[in-house]
Design an enzyme around this catalytic site. Structure first.
Site, PDB file in Angstrom:
ATOM      1  N   ASN A 253       0.827  -1.199   0.000  1.00 11.85           N
ATOM      2  CA  ASN A 253       0.000   0.000   0.000  1.00 11.85           C
ATOM      3  C   ASN A 253       0.864   1.253   0.000  1.00 11.85           C
ATOM      4  OD1 ASN A 253       0.498  -0.898   2.765  1.00 11.85           O
ATOM      5  ND2 ASN A 253      -0.973   0.618   3.474  1.00 11.85           N
TER       6      ASN A 253
ATOM      7  N   GLU B 230       0.233   5.220   0.626  1.00 11.59           N
ATOM      8  CA  GLU B 230      -0.683   6.280   1.050  1.00 11.59           C
ATOM      9  C   GLU B 230      -0.197   7.642   0.559  1.00 11.59           C
ATOM     10  OE1 GLU B 230      -2.241   4.072   5.094  1.00 11.59           O
ATOM     11  OE2 GLU B 230      -1.034   5.868   5.304  1.00 11.59           O
TER      12      GLU B 230
ATOM     13  N   CYS C  95      -4.013   0.653  -2.636  1.00  7.79           N
ATOM     14  CA  CYS C  95      -3.857  -0.575  -1.847  1.00  7.79           C
ATOM     15  C   CYS C  95      -2.798  -1.490  -2.458  1.00  7.79           C
ATOM     16  CB  CYS C  95      -5.176  -1.323  -1.780  1.00  7.79           C
ATOM     17  SG  CYS C  95      -6.515  -0.430  -0.984  1.00  7.79           S
TER      18      CYS C  95
ATOM     19  N   GLU D 172      -2.947  -4.701  -3.091  1.00  8.66           N
ATOM     20  CA  GLU D 172      -3.471  -5.624  -4.090  1.00  8.66           C
ATOM     21  C   GLU D 172      -3.549  -4.978  -5.460  1.00  8.66           C
ATOM     22  OE1 GLU D 172      -5.822  -6.475  -0.214  1.00  8.66           O
ATOM     23  OE2 GLU D 172      -4.811  -4.789  -1.155  1.00  8.66           O
TER      24      GLU D 172
ATOM     25  N   CYS E 113     -10.025  -5.014   0.572  1.00 10.17           N
ATOM     26  CA  CYS E 113     -11.120  -4.051   0.713  1.00 10.17           C
ATOM     27  C   CYS E 113     -12.082  -4.215  -0.470  1.00 10.17           C
ATOM     28  CB  CYS E 113     -10.569  -2.628   0.777  1.00 10.17           C
ATOM     29  SG  CYS E 113      -9.953  -1.999  -0.809  1.00 10.17           S
TER      30      CYS E 113
ATOM     31  N   CYS F 197     -10.582  -3.353  -3.940  1.00  9.77           N
ATOM     32  CA  CYS F 197      -9.675  -4.395  -4.434  1.00  9.77           C
ATOM     33  C   CYS F 197     -10.441  -5.639  -4.854  1.00  9.77           C
ATOM     34  CB  CYS F 197      -8.630  -4.736  -3.371  1.00  9.77           C
ATOM     35  SG  CYS F 197      -7.437  -3.398  -3.139  1.00  9.77           S
TER      36      CYS F 197
END
Length: 162
Positions: free
Chosen positions: A61, A63, A72, A74, A111, A114
């Protein structure tokens, strides 16, 4: 009123129970997690994809202060794989996440964003993507298809027509 029960299959395993290829994939996700950039959430996530040609792609990830500009783990791995290996199928994805400062050892699942991104690739390649969700303590949740993580999905949009 009609009630229906939605069921899906999954396995709970220990890292030691995985075959060598899956262990390597999980370890790759764990290692990638350590390189995440998560100064705001302190929740570090790593992902590793196994492609049909045997290549493993990792992501973590990333940010950004201009939330939600981050990405993210993934999707970082997924988009890299499809940009650089567009003809290869994604066979498996391993995911490992935990709080960087106070790890709890909980299993992290993808999430919703994803799940949808992974589902689209699963549908376009017309074969399941196995999901290995790992805790930092070595507990594994194995799920046979993204569809089991996203019930009642709208997969028909991704089917090619004749």
């Amino acid at each position: 009123m009609n009630e229906h029960l939605y069921q899906f299959k999954y396995k709970t395993l220990k890292l030691s129970e995985l075959n060598e290829q899956d262990k390597t994939l999980v370890f790759s996700a764990m290692k990638s997690r350590e390189q995440a950039y998560a100064p705001y959430s302190s929740f570090w996530v790593g992902a590793a994809l196994l492609l049909s040609n045997g290549v493993v792609i990792t992501g973590n990830n990333q940010e950004n202060a201009a939330y939600p500009s981050g990405l993210c783990a993934e999707r970082t791995a997924l988009f890299y794989a499809k940009a650089n290996y567009p003809q290869e199928k994604i066979l498996k994805i391993a995911i490992c996440g935990d709080d960087a400062k106070t790890p709890q050892g909980e299993i992290t699942t993808p999430c919703g964003n994803c799940r949808q991104a992974l589902l689209e690739y699963e549908c376009t390649q017309d074969s399941p993507i196995v999901v290995l969700c790992a805790s930092t303590q070595g507990n594994i949740l194995e799920i046979g298809s993204i569809k089991d993580l996203l019930p009642f999905c709208f997969e028909l949009l991704y089917k090619e027509t004749d």
